[in-house]
Design a protein around this motif. Structure first.
Motif, PDB file in Angstrom:
ATOM      1  N   ALA A  17       0.841  -1.196   0.000  1.00 23.77           N
ATOM      2  CA  ALA A  17       0.000   0.000   0.000  1.00 23.77           C
ATOM      3  C   ALA A  17       0.874   1.242   0.000  1.00 23.77           C
ATOM      4  CB  ALA A  17      -0.907   0.004   1.226  1.00 23.77           C
ATOM      5  N   ALA A  18       0.470   2.247  -0.781  1.00 28.07           N
ATOM      6  CA  ALA A  18       1.267   3.463  -0.909  1.00 28.07           C
ATOM      7  C   ALA A  18       0.347   4.674  -0.830  1.00 28.07           C
ATOM      8  CB  ALA A  18       2.028   3.456  -2.225  1.00 28.07           C
ATOM      9  N   VAL A  19       0.965   5.833  -0.606  1.00 29.87           N
ATOM     10  CA  VAL A  19       0.248   7.109  -0.562  1.00 29.87           C
ATOM     11  C   VAL A  19       0.787   7.983  -1.692  1.00 29.87           C
ATOM     12  CG1 VAL A  19      -0.320   9.153   0.798  1.00 29.87           C
ATOM     13  CG2 VAL A  19       0.000   6.939   1.943  1.00 29.87           C
ATOM     14  N   THR A  20      -0.106   8.460  -2.537  1.00 33.23           N
ATOM     15  CA  THR A  20       0.316   9.333  -3.634  1.00 33.23           C
ATOM     16  C   THR A  20       0.312  10.782  -3.164  1.00 33.23           C
ATOM     17  OG1 THR A  20      -0.523   7.850  -5.344  1.00 33.23           O
ATOM     18  CG2 THR A  20      -0.212  10.155  -5.965  1.00 33.23           C
ATOM     19  N   VAL A  21       1.465  11.433  -3.289  1.00 26.74           N
ATOM     20  CA  VAL A  21       1.570  12.864  -2.996  1.00 26.74           C
ATOM     21  C   VAL A  21       1.992  13.565  -4.275  1.00 26.74           C
ATOM     22  CG1 VAL A  21       2.224  12.353  -0.621  1.00 26.74           C
ATOM     23  CG2 VAL A  21       3.996  12.848  -2.304  1.00 26.74           C
ATOM     24  N   ARG A  22       1.732  14.858  -4.320  1.00 32.32           N
ATOM     25  CA  ARG A  22       2.057  15.622  -5.519  1.00 32.32           C
ATOM     26  C   ARG A  22       2.844  16.865  -5.144  1.00 32.32           C
ATOM     27  NH1 ARG A  22      -3.041  13.174  -6.473  1.00 32.32           N
ATOM     28  NH2 ARG A  22      -2.973  11.943  -8.380  1.00 32.32           N
ATOM     29  N   VAL A  23       3.815  17.191  -5.982  1.00 35.74           N
ATOM     30  CA  VAL A  23       4.589  18.417  -5.821  1.00 35.74           C
ATOM     31  C   VAL A  23       4.003  19.455  -6.763  1.00 35.74           C
ATOM     32  CG1 VAL A  23       6.870  19.477  -6.003  1.00 35.74           C
ATOM     33  CG2 VAL A  23       6.652  17.099  -5.222  1.00 35.74           C
ATOM     34  N   VAL A  24       3.644  20.606  -6.216  1.00 35.84           N
ATOM     35  CA  VAL A  24       3.044  21.694  -6.982  1.00 35.84           C
ATOM     36  C   VAL A  24       4.127  22.750  -7.194  1.00 35.84           C
ATOM     37  CG1 VAL A  24       1.195  23.413  -7.036  1.00 35.84           C
ATOM     38  CG2 VAL A  24       0.840  21.233  -5.851  1.00 35.84           C
ATOM     39  N   ALA A  25       4.530  22.982  -8.437  1.00 39.57           N
ATOM     40  CA  ALA A  25       5.634  23.890  -8.743  1.00 39.57           C
ATOM     41  C   ALA A  25       5.148  25.067  -9.567  1.00 39.57           C
ATOM     42  CB  ALA A  25       6.731  23.134  -9.497  1.00 39.57           C
ATOM     43  N   GLY A  26       5.296  26.262  -9.013  1.00 40.67           N
ATOM     44  CA  GLY A  26       4.946  27.478  -9.730  1.00 40.67           C
ATOM     45  C   GLY A  26       6.177  28.171 -10.275  1.00 40.67           C
ATOM     46  N   ALA A  27       6.079  29.478 -10.493  1.00 38.29           N
ATOM     47  CA  ALA A  27       7.182  30.229 -11.085  1.00 38.29           C
ATOM     48  C   ALA A  27       8.391  30.305 -10.161  1.00 38.29           C
ATOM     49  CB  ALA A  27       6.709  31.637 -11.449  1.00 38.29           C
ATOM     50  N   TRP A  28       8.167  30.501  -8.853  1.00 40.40           N
ATOM     51  CA  TRP A  28       9.275  30.582  -7.904  1.00 40.40           C
ATOM     52  C   TRP A  28       9.004  29.801  -6.622  1.00 40.40           C
ATOM     53  CZ3 TRP A  28       6.050  34.854  -8.725  1.00 40.40           C
ATOM     54  CH2 TRP A  28       5.243  35.201  -7.637  1.00 40.40           C
ATOM     55  N   HIS A  29       7.849  29.210  -6.525  1.00 46.98           N
ATOM     56  CA  HIS A  29       7.439  28.589  -5.271  1.00 46.98           C
ATOM     57  C   HIS A  29       6.962  27.162  -5.510  1.00 46.98           C
ATOM     58  CE1 HIS A  29       5.724  28.382  -1.226  1.00 46.98           C
ATOM     59  NE2 HIS A  29       4.678  27.803  -1.774  1.00 46.98           N
ATOM     60  N   SER A  30       7.165  26.312  -4.520  1.00 45.44           N
ATOM     61  CA  SER A  30       6.629  24.951  -4.589  1.00 45.44           C
ATOM     62  C   SER A  30       5.957  24.609  -3.270  1.00 45.44           C
ATOM     63  CB  SER A  30       7.740  23.926  -4.881  1.00 45.44           C
ATOM     64  OG  SER A  30       8.623  23.832  -3.772  1.00 45.44           O
ATOM     65  N   GLY A  31       5.071  23.652  -3.332  1.00 41.75           N
ATOM     66  CA  GLY A  31       4.415  23.130  -2.140  1.00 41.75           C
ATOM     67  C   GLY A  31       4.032  21.688  -2.383  1.00 41.75           C
TER      68      GLY A  31
ATOM     69  N   ALA B  49       0.051  26.303 -11.835  1.00 45.89           N
ATOM     70  CA  ALA B  49       1.162  25.499 -11.359  1.00 45.89           C
ATOM     71  C   ALA B  49       1.271  24.195 -12.130  1.00 45.89           C
ATOM     72  CB  ALA B  49       0.994  25.210  -9.868  1.00 45.89           C
ATOM     73  N   GLY B  50       2.511  23.690 -12.210  1.00 42.13           N
ATOM     74  CA  GLY B  50       2.744  22.357 -12.730  1.00 42.13           C
ATOM     75  C   GLY B  50       2.756  21.364 -11.584  1.00 42.13           C
ATOM     76  N   ILE B  51       2.392  20.114 -11.857  1.00 39.17           N
ATOM     77  CA  ILE B  51       2.260  19.111 -10.804  1.00 39.17           C
ATOM     78  C   ILE B  51       2.929  17.809 -11.230  1.00 39.17           C
ATOM     79  CG2 ILE B  51       0.627  17.783  -9.401  1.00 39.17           C
ATOM     80  CD1 ILE B  51      -1.405  19.981  -9.796  1.00 39.17           C
ATOM     81  N   VAL B  52       3.688  17.200 -10.316  1.00 39.67           N
ATOM     82  CA  VAL B  52       4.228  15.863 -10.529  1.00 39.67           C
ATOM     83  C   VAL B  52       3.842  14.990  -9.350  1.00 39.67           C
ATOM     84  CG1 VAL B  52       6.142  16.594 -11.993  1.00 39.67           C
ATOM     85  CG2 VAL B  52       6.465  16.470  -9.520  1.00 39.67           C
ATOM     86  N   SER B  53       3.760  13.683  -9.588  1.00 38.95           N
ATOM     87  CA  SER B  53       3.285  12.732  -8.581  1.00 38.95           C
ATOM     88  C   SER B  53       4.398  11.803  -8.118  1.00 38.95           C
ATOM     89  CB  SER B  53       2.143  11.882  -9.157  1.00 38.95           C
ATOM     90  OG  SER B  53       1.019  12.661  -9.432  1.00 38.95           O
ATOM     91  N   LEU B  54       4.267  11.374  -6.865  1.00 38.55           N
ATOM     92  CA  LEU B  54       5.176  10.403  -6.260  1.00 38.55           C
ATOM     93  C   LEU B  54       4.370   9.443  -5.394  1.00 38.55           C
ATOM     94  CD1 LEU B  54       7.722  13.073  -5.093  1.00 38.55           C
ATOM     95  CD2 LEU B  54       8.378  11.187  -6.602  1.00 38.55           C
ATOM     96  N   ARG B  55       4.759   8.167  -5.401  1.00 38.49           N
ATOM     97  CA  ARG B  55       4.121   7.175  -4.533  1.00 38.49           C
ATOM     98  C   ARG B  55       5.046   6.903  -3.353  1.00 38.49           C
ATOM     99  NH1 ARG B  55       3.753   2.429  -5.967  1.00 38.49           N
ATOM    100  NH2 ARG B  55       1.780   1.797  -5.042  1.00 38.49           N
TER     101      ARG B  55
END
Length: 240
Positions: A45-59, A145-151
């Motif tokens: 079992a895994a948890v999918t999280v996403r990185v939200v990347a804007g022009a100068w900031h990420s969350g 924002a652009g978004i990438v995913s990680l498990r």
């Protein structure tokens, strides 16, 4: 002509030397991952999280139910309170940054270089805040924002949640609200840590992911797109 050619060669040599120094610094400061945490074994079992990347900031865009469960398991009162405050939303977008700049510059069009330079170069750093947004639908509800995913493995996600909980300044065990957020259903909270050139928002995002076992490269992670490239290169992040 000879003088111009000589100067051009010196400039090219200087640029090559600088590039070599940056590559060496990136390699020397790179942090290895923890194979016991990341990636999760096949079938686990895994948890999918996403990185939200804007022009100068990420969350980070995190599933609220999993975050609430991890907070409860860790007894992290501040994080429990935040997940309860945003209980109506399936995901929370959370970022960290300079208290003044974060509030005053919501978009690239509002960029104020004086605020940016003050945030980056104040000796000893500046106070920080956390920005929490309730996101109604994953993953496309974050503007601009652009978004990438990680498990992440469950164990890795619990460690990420524990590190996130430590980022909130608390009073009597509760998070300290610092005013309305920038967009959607959102709030600012007082945060631990000091913002500076060597500890920017993207380093904070990378630091949480490192807690979850991912390999990171702090020098490359200084900029949001560098963080995205780093995660794609070293951790297999991909578009959702």
């Amino acid at each position: 002509m000879r003088r111009g050619l000589h100067l051009a060669r010196r400039a090219a040599a200087a640029l090559l030397s600088l590039a070599a120094l940056l590559v060496a610094a990136a390699w020397l400061t790179a942090r290895p991952g923890d194979p016991g945490l990341y990636p999760p074994p096949p079938g686990e079992a895994a948890v999918t999280v996403r990185v939200v990347a804007g022009a100068w900031h990420s969350g980070l865009l995190l599933p609220r139910d999993d975050l609430a469960r991890a907070a409860a398991e860790a007894g992290a009162g501040a994080l429990i309170a935040v997940t309860e405050r945003f209980h109506a939303y399936p995901a929370l977008e959370i970022g960290w940054g300079d208290a003044g700049f974060y509030r005053a510059v919501p978009t690239i069009d509002a960029l104020d270089w004086r605020l940016a330079l003050r945030a980056l170069f104040t000796p000893g750093g500046r106070p920080a805040v956390l920005h929490v947004v309730g996101v109604a639908a994953e993953p496309g509800a974050v503007p601009g924002a652009g978004i990438v995913s990680l498990r992440l493995s469950r164990a890795g996600f619990r460690r990420l949640a524990a590190a996130l909980a430590r980022s909130f300044t608390t009073r009597d065990g509760q998070p300290v609200e610092a005013g309305p957020g920038l967009y959607g259903p959102s709030l600012f909270y007082e945060a631990e840590g000091r913002f500076s050139l060597v500890t920017v928002c993207n380093h904070w995002s990378a630091g949480l992911l490192a807690e979850a076992g991912l390999p990171v490269t702090p020098l490359l992670d200084t900029l949001p797109q560098g963080l995205v490239l780093d995660l794609a290169w070293r951790a297999g992040a991909h578009a959702p």
